[in-house]
Design an enzyme around this catalytic site. Structure first.
Site, PDB file in Angstrom:
ATOM      1  N   MET A 163      40.975  42.421  36.673  1.00 23.09           N
ATOM      2  CA  MET A 163      39.929  42.010  37.608  1.00 23.09           C
ATOM      3  C   MET A 163      38.651  42.835  37.408  1.00 23.09           C
ATOM      4  O   MET A 163      38.654  43.840  36.704  1.00 23.09           O
ATOM      5  CB  MET A 163      40.423  42.159  39.039  1.00 23.09           C
ATOM      6  N   HIS A 164      37.577  42.359  38.012  1.00 19.55           N
ATOM      7  CA  HIS A 164      36.315  43.090  38.187  1.00 19.55           C
ATOM      8  C   HIS A 164      35.432  43.208  36.945  1.00 19.55           C
ATOM      9  O   HIS A 164      34.268  43.593  37.053  1.00 19.55           O
ATOM     10  CB  HIS A 164      36.558  44.515  38.720  1.00 19.55           C
ATOM     11  N   ASP A 204      44.920  39.602  38.117  1.00 17.31           N
ATOM     12  CA  ASP A 204      46.283  40.041  37.794  1.00 17.31           C
ATOM     13  C   ASP A 204      47.106  40.420  39.014  1.00 17.31           C
ATOM     14  O   ASP A 204      48.310  40.166  39.057  1.00 17.31           O
ATOM     15  CB  ASP A 204      46.259  41.168  36.764  1.00 17.31           C
TER      16      ASP A 204
END
Length: 489
Positions: free
Chosen positions: A81-82, A238
């Protein structure tokens, strides 16, 4: 028989799993990735390296199960992520992706928090340097030419979707980690985008993780001998994909993920923000659900680091350490090799061994690493309790869940039963395959996202729970004492 493919674009590897109608794994592939750290606090990867790894993984699956692969009806995507993947007007990456464990935008995150305190409640968490939004503020300040050339901001798994389908789409759970999503409305926040100099035009289209996002391009289908109507699901970040794989989609379902990073994850039926506790309150990958999560930047990666440092095999080290284990280690380990998010929001924190003596040996160090990671989860548990979400049990997923010894340490440190599941190390890729199936069949999530069989339940040992109490407090005290030193390096 229909088959479904799950692809997880992780930090250390791309993992792919092919499952059948009975949700049994037919074939699996694992292709390693490297992380670049060109400067202190930086962490980057080349998006093309993900794509090359995905292609290699599909080639491996075809070599293992060509007939099953040719019959897939849907593809689900999961990923770290991110990360900020920045595309130009031609759809090409403008620079390496800035990853979730990159701490360079700490100042920009703090500025967002100071200037826009009203946004953290809607975004589900305070702005932190790992999130995508502060990265774009950093980019505008330090690489203005690249910032001006950005036409789309994407997340890692969604770059693979773009390659597979030509569509710029993300799902709610991955969008949740950008600090641009209004979590309650499940829509982009115009106010948060404006705070970072962006508009909705820069953002991908939003879908639920269990909805279709597009279909596989004809040339992609031709390359691997696939059908011409393969649906690509919205997929998930995830953490949420791991929850889907574990069947954690009902209120109160809880698990610990021990991958490169770590998460303590609890599903909620309502959006329950608690930004003051550094808890992430995000959209889940299926409609009408949210989750609370404490996110740690260092988990099983610490054990891999220790094994590399000692030039030893991880499994051998675990066996030797378990054989020598009697009580909590005299050595403390702060596991903050890449800084920390929950509860400290401190990109400058670093790993520390404390309490070394002439008698310290390899098993002492490995036990301290295992305990240090577990102690960081004790902090996470405390944060969730402050946010109104008590933990009564936790499942375990991710590579670290393979160790029964580590699960016992967790049970005693957290003082809750730990559940080990069959196939729990498949993690997010398996969850992504389930989302692929939902996007194709439109079944109810409850019918597909069932919990796997429980291998064993590990109950806390009251004697060790009592012994670990003072060690947890010493762990917390050590961080507090060293915090001023971390910023001086």
């Amino acid at each position: 028989m229909a088959h479904y493919l799950g692809i997880d674009v992780g930090t250390s590897a791309v993992k792919a799993i092919l499952v059948d109608d009975a949700q049994a794994a037919v074939a699996e592939a694992d292709v390693p990735l490297n992380v670049s750290r060109p400067h202190d606090l930086w962490s980057e990867q080349d998006p093309e390296a993900w794509w090359e790894a995905v292609q290699t993984a599909l080639d491996q699956l075809r070599a293992q199960a060509a007939t099953a692969l040719s019959d897939i009806r849907g593809i689900g995507l999961s990923g770290q992520m991110h990360g900020a993947v920045l595309l130009d007007e031609h759809g090409h990456p403008l620079r390496p992706a800035i990853l979730w464990n990159d701490g360079r935008s700490f100042r920009e995150a703090q500025e967002l928090a100071d200037k826009h305190p009203e946004l953290s409640h809607a975004m589900g968490v305070i702005p932190m340097p790992g999130f995508t939004a502060p990265k774009l503020v950093w980019l505008a300040r330090h690489e203005p030419d690249i910032f001006r050339a950005v036409r789309k901001v994407m997340l890692p798994k969604d770059y693979i979707r773009f390659k597979l389908t030509g569509e710029t789409v993300t799902d709610m759970s991955d969008a949740a980690g950008t600090w641009w999503l209004d979590e309650a409305k499940r829509d982009w926040s115009d106010a948060a985008l404006a705070a970072t100099g962006l508009t909705r035009d820069h953002m991908p289209r939003l879908v639920e993780g269990s909805q279709p996002s597009g279909t596989l391009r004809a040339d992609m289908a031709g390359r691997w001998g696939l059908r011409n109507d393969v649906v690509v699901a919205g997929g998930a970040g995830d953490a949420a994909a791991g929850a889907v794989g574990l069947g954690a989609i009902e209120d109160g379902s809880a698990f610990i993920s021990l991958g490169t990073s770590g998460q303590l994850f609890v599903t909620t039926r309502d959006f329950s923000p608690a930004p003051e506790a550094v808890v992430h309150s995000f959209c889940h990958a299926v409609p009408g659900r949210w989750f609370q999560m404490a996110a740690m930047l260092n988990a099983a990666s610490c054990l891999a680091w220790g094994a590399h440092l000692l030039k030893r095999d991880i499994d051998e080290l675990l066996r030797e350490t378990e054989a020598a284990y009697r009580k909590p280690s005299a050595v403390l380990f702060l596991p903050y090799l890449a800084g920390e998010r929950t509860p400290h929001n401190d990109p400058y924190a670093r790993g520390v061994f404390f309490g070394l003596s002439p008698q310290t040996d390899q098993t002492d160090l490995v036990q301290a690493i295992l305990e240090g990671v577990a102690f960081s989860f004790a902090d996470a548990k405390q944060c969730l309790e402050q946010a109104g979400t008590p933990l009564t049990y936790a499942g375990m997923i991710g590579g670290g869940s393979r160790s029964v010894f580590w699960a016992r340490i967790f049970a005693n440190v957290l003082n809750v039963p730990m559940l080990r599941y069959r196939g729990s190390d498949k993690g997010p890729a398996f969850g992504a395959a389930r989302l692929a199936r939902l996007a194709v069949t439109a079944e109810m999530p409850e019918a597909v996202c069932t919990p796997p069989d429980i291998l064993e339940t590990i109950e806390p040992d009251s004697r060790l729970v009592e012994l670990y109490g003072p060690r947890i407090e010493a762990f917390r005290s050590l961080y507090r004492a060293l915090k001023p030193e971390f910023t001086r390096h």
